[in-house]
Write a protein that holds these residues in place. Structure first.
Motif, PDB file in Angstrom:
ATOM      1  N   LYS B  59       0.821  -1.209   0.000  1.00  0.00           N
ATOM      2  CA  LYS B  59       0.000   0.000   0.000  1.00  0.00           C
ATOM      3  C   LYS B  59       0.854   1.258   0.000  1.00  0.00           C
ATOM      4  CE  LYS B  59      -3.633  -0.452   2.978  1.00  0.00           C
ATOM      5  NZ  LYS B  59      -4.296  -1.007   4.184  1.00  0.00           N
ATOM      6  N   PHE B  64       0.665   2.483  -5.954  1.00  0.00           N
ATOM      7  CA  PHE B  64      -0.169   1.305  -5.705  1.00  0.00           C
ATOM      8  C   PHE B  64      -1.562   1.683  -5.212  1.00  0.00           C
ATOM      9  CE2 PHE B  64      -1.847  -2.251  -3.253  1.00  0.00           C
ATOM     10  CZ  PHE B  64      -1.623  -3.329  -4.104  1.00  0.00           C
ATOM     11  N   SER B  65      -1.594   2.580  -4.237  1.00  0.00           N
ATOM     12  CA  SER B  65      -2.890   2.931  -3.648  1.00  0.00           C
ATOM     13  C   SER B  65      -3.772   3.706  -4.604  1.00  0.00           C
ATOM     14  CB  SER B  65      -2.692   3.719  -2.355  1.00  0.00           C
ATOM     15  OG  SER B  65      -2.211   2.838  -1.366  1.00  0.00           O
ATOM     16  N   GLN B  72      -5.631  -3.664  -7.170  1.00  0.00           N
ATOM     17  CA  GLN B  72      -4.737  -3.904  -6.030  1.00  0.00           C
ATOM     18  C   GLN B  72      -4.845  -5.368  -5.600  1.00  0.00           C
ATOM     19  OE1 GLN B  72      -5.163  -1.141  -2.728  1.00  0.00           O
ATOM     20  NE2 GLN B  72      -5.689   0.522  -4.111  1.00  0.00           N
TER      21      GLN B  72
END
Lengths: 20, 231
Positions: B59, B64-65, B72
């Protein structure tokens, strides 16, 4: 997403405790 | 930072290193008198906790977030074992002999792996770790390789392919940058060329743990089982 409940919970940053 | 400043020239990679948690220690299982089952249960407990840490770390990987929740999940479900095995390879790098270093206090040799039902996995993992040992991975390379393993999913259902692509590009660029700053023009390519072996080894690891769970009824933690089942 019921099948991947824990991962889903962890990614959502849930504040409720996650049962691992 | 525990790393010398001159070694960390790339912001993204230094961020990956700084957000990594301290190595986990194994908690010795004491639920059985069977030594080899105890080893296996200790290993599974360690993997479950490492998985939890890995998800938290993912995360924090830049980009990524920003991906959709579905993406994800797909990336983690596809790459988690690869990322964990990079960790094993990294820890094993400094070890001598024929051991695999799962944790500072959990080093397994061939005989111990065989007794635990992990003979095939031992051979595959030794092959992988020998490859990285020969390359003498830096901490930066191990961190970025872990992130790349997560980003490099071949999941068929990608919600937003462009965002995933941009996420991959960012990591690739960081690796290229890092290697060119060390004047190591071939290393980025060599590391990327290790990804097929990494995936193959991770697939074997997943098969091994599922086999132990299904055929020998080895109990697994819920998170670990959920991630194995996603494969």
């Amino acid at each position: 997403k019921e099948k991947h409940k824990i991962l889903h919970q962890l990614l959502q940053n849930s504040t409720s405790p996650v049962d691992l | 930072s525990p790393f010398p400043a001159h070694a960390v020239r790339n912001k993204l990679i230094s961020h990956l290193l700084l957000t990594e948690s301290a190595p986990l220690a194994a908690n010795q299982d004491d639920s059985t008198n069977d030594g080899s089952l105890r080893t296996l249960l200790t290993l599974c407990d360690l993997l479950n906790r490492e998985l939890l840490v890995l998800i938290g770390w993912a995360k924090q990987i830049p980009g990524f977030s920003g991906l959709s929740l579905v993406d994800q999940m797909s990336l983690l479900q596809s790459g988690w074992m690869e990322a964990l095995l990079v960790g094993v390879a990294w820890r094993t790098q400094g070890a001598s002999g024929e051991e695999l270093v799962f944790a500072g206090n959990l080093r397994l040799d061939k005989a111990q792996c065989r007794a635990a039902g992990l003979a095939d996995l031992y051979e595959a993992l030794r092959h992988l770790t020998a490859k990285y040992q020969a390359m003498n991975l830096s901490a930066e390379e191990a961190a970025v390789l872990k992130a790349v393993a997560l980003a490099n999913s071949d999941a068929s259902l990608v919600d937003c392919p462009d965002s995933v692509q941009r996420f991959q590009d960012g990591l690739h660029e960081a690796l290229q940058d890092y290697e060119s700053s060390r004047r190591e023009q071939h290393r980025a390519g060599r590391l990327l060329m290790s990804l097929p072996l990494l995936r193959q080894t991770a697939d074997r690891a997943v098969e091994a743990f599922l086999r132990l769970h299904r055929h020998r009824r080895v109990p697994l933690h819920k998170l670990l089982l959920e991630m194995l089942d996603a494969k």
